[in-house]
Design a protein around this motif. Structure first.
Motif, short mmCIF file in Angstrom:
data_model
loop_
_atom_site.label_atom_id
_atom_site.label_comp_id
_atom_site.label_asym_id
_atom_site.label_seq_id
_atom_site.Cartn_x
_atom_site.Cartn_y
_atom_site.Cartn_z
N LEU A 6 -43.50 -50.40 -25.41
CA LEU A 6 -42.76 -49.24 -25.90
C LEU A 6 -42.40 -49.40 -27.38
CD1 LEU A 6 -40.34 -48.54 -22.90
CD2 LEU A 6 -42.39 -47.25 -23.54
N SER A 7 -41.91 -50.57 -27.74
CA SER A 7 -41.52 -50.79 -29.14
C SER A 7 -42.74 -50.92 -30.04
CB SER A 7 -40.62 -52.03 -29.26
OG SER A 7 -41.25 -53.17 -28.74
N TYR A 8 -43.84 -51.46 -29.50
CA TYR A 8 -45.06 -51.55 -30.32
C TYR A 8 -45.63 -50.15 -30.56
CZ TYR A 8 -49.43 -53.37 -32.23
OH TYR A 8 -50.49 -53.66 -33.06
N ALA A 9 -45.59 -49.32 -29.54
CA ALA A 9 -46.04 -47.93 -29.72
C ALA A 9 -45.18 -47.23 -30.77
CB ALA A 9 -45.97 -47.18 -28.39
N ASP A 10 -43.88 -47.51 -30.78
CA ASP A 10 -43.00 -46.93 -31.80
C ASP A 10 -43.41 -47.38 -33.20
OD1 ASP A 10 -41.43 -45.51 -30.00
OD2 ASP A 10 -39.96 -47.13 -29.78
N LEU A 11 -43.77 -48.65 -33.33
CA LEU A 11 -44.22 -49.17 -34.63
C LEU A 11 -45.47 -48.42 -35.10
CD1 LEU A 11 -44.50 -52.87 -35.71
CD2 LEU A 11 -46.49 -51.40 -35.93
N LEU A 12 -46.42 -48.24 -34.20
CA LEU A 12 -47.67 -47.56 -34.56
C LEU A 12 -47.42 -46.10 -34.92
CD1 LEU A 12 -50.11 -48.95 -31.83
CD2 LEU A 12 -49.63 -49.88 -34.10
N VAL A 13 -46.59 -45.43 -34.14
CA VAL A 13 -46.29 -44.02 -34.40
C VAL A 13 -45.57 -43.85 -35.73
CG1 VAL A 13 -44.93 -42.04 -33.62
CG2 VAL A 13 -46.32 -43.32 -31.98
N LYS A 15 -45.93 -40.54 -27.37
CA LYS A 15 -44.99 -40.71 -28.48
C LYS A 15 -45.56 -40.10 -29.77
CE LYS A 15 -42.62 -44.92 -26.88
NZ LYS A 15 -41.23 -44.55 -27.18
N LEU A 16 -46.85 -40.28 -30.00
CA LEU A 16 -47.48 -39.72 -31.20
C LEU A 16 -47.43 -38.20 -31.18
CD1 LEU A 16 -49.18 -40.12 -33.80
CD2 LEU A 16 -51.22 -40.02 -32.33
N SER A 17 -47.77 -37.60 -30.06
CA SER A 17 -47.76 -36.15 -29.94
C SER A 17 -46.37 -35.58 -30.21
CB SER A 17 -48.24 -35.74 -28.55
OG SER A 17 -48.20 -34.35 -28.38
N SER A 18 -45.34 -36.22 -29.65
CA SER A 18 -43.97 -35.75 -29.85
C SER A 18 -43.56 -35.85 -31.32
CB SER A 18 -43.00 -36.57 -28.99
OG SER A 18 -43.26 -36.37 -27.62
N GLN A 19 -43.91 -36.97 -31.95
CA GLN A 19 -43.55 -37.15 -33.35
C GLN A 19 -44.25 -36.13 -34.25
OE1 GLN A 19 -41.33 -38.68 -34.92
NE2 GLN A 19 -42.04 -38.57 -37.04
N LEU A 20 -45.49 -35.82 -33.95
CA LEU A 20 -46.23 -34.85 -34.76
C LEU A 20 -45.65 -33.45 -34.60
CD1 LEU A 20 -49.88 -36.13 -34.26
CD2 LEU A 20 -48.42 -36.40 -36.28
N GLY A 51 -44.37 -31.61 -37.81
CA GLY A 51 -44.98 -30.34 -38.18
C GLY A 51 -43.96 -29.26 -38.51
N ASN A 52 -42.80 -29.34 -37.88
CA ASN A 52 -41.75 -28.35 -38.13
C ASN A 52 -40.98 -28.62 -39.42
OD1 ASN A 52 -42.26 -26.89 -35.76
ND2 ASN A 52 -41.01 -28.30 -34.54
N SER A 53 -41.18 -29.81 -40.00
CA SER A 53 -40.42 -30.17 -41.20
C SER A 53 -41.26 -30.15 -42.47
CB SER A 53 -39.81 -31.56 -41.02
OG SER A 53 -40.82 -32.55 -40.90
N LEU A 54 -42.57 -29.94 -42.35
CA LEU A 54 -43.45 -29.92 -43.52
C LEU A 54 -43.98 -28.51 -43.74
CD1 LEU A 54 -45.51 -33.20 -42.87
CD2 LEU A 54 -43.47 -32.91 -44.31
N PRO A 55 -43.49 -27.80 -44.75
CA PRO A 55 -43.91 -26.41 -44.99
C PRO A 55 -45.42 -26.28 -45.15
CG PRO A 55 -42.01 -26.98 -46.35
CD PRO A 55 -42.48 -28.26 -45.71
N GLN A 56 -45.98 -25.27 -44.51
CA GLN A 56 -47.40 -24.91 -44.59
C GLN A 56 -48.33 -25.94 -43.96
OE1 GLN A 56 -47.83 -24.20 -48.86
NE2 GLN A 56 -47.59 -22.00 -48.52
N ALA A 57 -47.78 -26.98 -43.36
CA ALA A 57 -48.63 -27.99 -42.74
C ALA A 57 -49.11 -27.53 -41.37
CB ALA A 57 -47.88 -29.31 -42.61
N LYS A 58 -50.35 -27.86 -41.06
CA LYS A 58 -50.91 -27.67 -39.72
C LYS A 58 -51.27 -29.06 -39.20
CE LYS A 58 -51.04 -23.10 -39.43
NZ LYS A 58 -50.39 -22.32 -38.35
N LEU A 59 -50.36 -29.65 -38.45
CA LEU A 59 -50.60 -30.98 -37.88
C LEU A 59 -51.10 -30.81 -36.45
CD1 LEU A 59 -47.45 -32.96 -39.12
CD2 LEU A 59 -49.58 -32.44 -40.32
N VAL A 60 -52.30 -31.28 -36.21
CA VAL A 60 -52.94 -31.07 -34.91
C VAL A 60 -53.13 -32.42 -34.22
CG1 VAL A 60 -54.95 -30.14 -33.71
CG2 VAL A 60 -54.14 -29.05 -35.82
N TYR A 61 -52.43 -32.60 -33.11
CA TYR A 61 -52.66 -33.80 -32.30
C TYR A 61 -53.93 -33.58 -31.49
CZ TYR A 61 -52.45 -37.00 -28.37
OH TYR A 61 -52.77 -37.94 -27.42
N SER A 84 -45.90 -45.73 -38.32
CA SER A 84 -46.91 -45.93 -39.36
C SER A 84 -47.79 -44.69 -39.51
CB SER A 84 -47.77 -47.15 -39.03
OG SER A 84 -48.80 -47.33 -39.98
N ALA A 85 -48.19 -44.11 -38.40
CA ALA A 85 -49.01 -42.89 -38.44
C ALA A 85 -48.25 -41.76 -39.11
CB ALA A 85 -49.43 -42.50 -37.03
#
Length: 375
Positions: A212-219, A276-281, A285-295, A221-222
């Protein structure tokens, strides 16, 4: 004039040509701008008034087009039988028998047939405008992952991207560069090496982190990487999840027992990371204007192919086509290795990477499900 250049560049070219009164520098700029968007014929119908000038790719061996060729690393494949089905049978450094997903996606979008490696010595200025790959086989979100095999970390890929932007500005100007970056599609493909190699096989992080914590580290970084390329102009960004790493032939051999079954623990870790990655994206995506972040979910399409191979045209999904298919990858898959007779029936080329046909099936599924989310 700028509005014409940015919204309808080829119409602008015709207008300038027919009237014949435009300054030569603007005329030449228009010709160049048209060349940015008129590549091969698109097979995907894009929304009206949408253009995709180029494809920019970061990540690992799934997207490496040959950037590792001149590195002092074992993580390279610029030798036969890699590339056996590529144009001219050339081993270009792509980790498969033919084209990669980057090539296929660029062709489907009508950008160009092949995406070059940024570190290719033969790269020309005209190649930059329609996109390149900065990816390096063996890298990951965890800095330790790239250090293990002496390849290009994501931090250095980012620096190369900054250099690329400088070259593009010198070639087509700052305003056109901004337009290109804002309208390009960016792909980020990483994470598999972190889980499969750094965490599970070599266990370099498993004593320090639970999954769980390693996945958090990777997310984390992404997420940081996505924010950095956003600040540099990227807006349409596709971030790939990781596949069912426990079903890779190499991992089946090492940890799947005598029957070489898929390793459930590894696959569960992949699903934890992907969630975790999908949730973070979604949050990002809601905080970056005009961004289209696609998981981009590749776990479920690939596991479906593995569990129902004949539905997708495959006969063999648990072994690679090169050598025995159990362990061969990079230097172990070489000119002395036998190659399976019908590569199109094998999902995997070596013990880690799909065949060109495997990639084609995956890319078709991905584009169908995700392409419209970029616009």
């Amino acid at each position: 004039m700028q509005k014409l250049l940015s919204e309808k560049p080829c119409t602008c070219l015709a207008f300038l040509y027919l009237n014949g009164n435009a300054p030569l520098v603007v005329y030449c700029c228009s010709i160049l701008w048209c060349s940015l968007i008129m590549g091969s014929e698109a097979t995907i119908k894009l929304p009206e008034n949408v253009t995709v000038p180029g494809l920019i790719v970061f990540g690992d061996s799934i997207a490496d087009q040959g950037n590792n060729n001149n590195l002092s690393s074992v993580m390279k494949c610029n030798f036969p039988p890699y590339g056996i089905d590529f144009t001219g049978g050339l081993a270009t450094g792509r980790f498969t028998n033919g084209r990669t997903p980057s090539d296929m996606i660029a062709a489907e979008l009508g950008i160009k047939e092949l995406v070059p490696a940024y570190l290719d010595p033969s790269l020309q200025m005209k190649d930059l405008s329609t996109g390149v790959s900065f990816a390096s086989g063996g890298t990951g979100y965890d800095p330790q992952t790239s250090k293990l095999v002496s390849v290009v970390p994501l931090s250095d890929q980012l620096e190369m991207f900054k250099e690329y932007i400088g070259k593009l500005k010198a070639s087509i100007g700052e305003e056109n560069t901004t337009h290109v970056l804002n309208n390009n599609i960016f792909l980020l493909v990483a994470g598999s090496n972190d889980l499969a190699n750094t965490y599970f096989t070599l266990k370099l992080r498993s004593f320090q982190y639970d999954i769980l914590s390693y996945a958090d580290l990777l997310v984390a970084s992404a997420s940081d990487f996505v924010q950095k390329i956003y600040k540099l102009g990227a807006r349409r960004i596709g971030i790939f999840g990781v596949p069912p790493v426990g079903c890779l032939p190499f991992q089946r051999t090492l940890a799947g027992g005598n029957s070489r079954i898929c390793v459930d623990t590894y696959n569960q870790a992949a699903q934890v990371y992907n969630s975790k990655l999908s949730s973070q994206l979604n949050f990002l995506g809601n905080s970056l204007p005009q961004a289209k972040l696609v998981y981009v979910d590749i776990y479920n399409p690939l596991i479906d192919i593995i569990q129902n191979p004949q539905d997708h045209g495959f006969d063999v999904v648990d072994k690679g086509c090169c050598g025995t298919g159990d362990l061969e990858v990079v230097v172990l898959c070489n000119k002395w290795s036998r190659v399976c007779q019908d590569k199109s029936k094998h999902l995997f080329w070596d013990s880690y990477h799909p065949t060109e046909q495997g990639y084609k099936v995956l890319v078709d599924l991905i584009l169908k499900d995700y392409i419209n989310q970029f616009f």
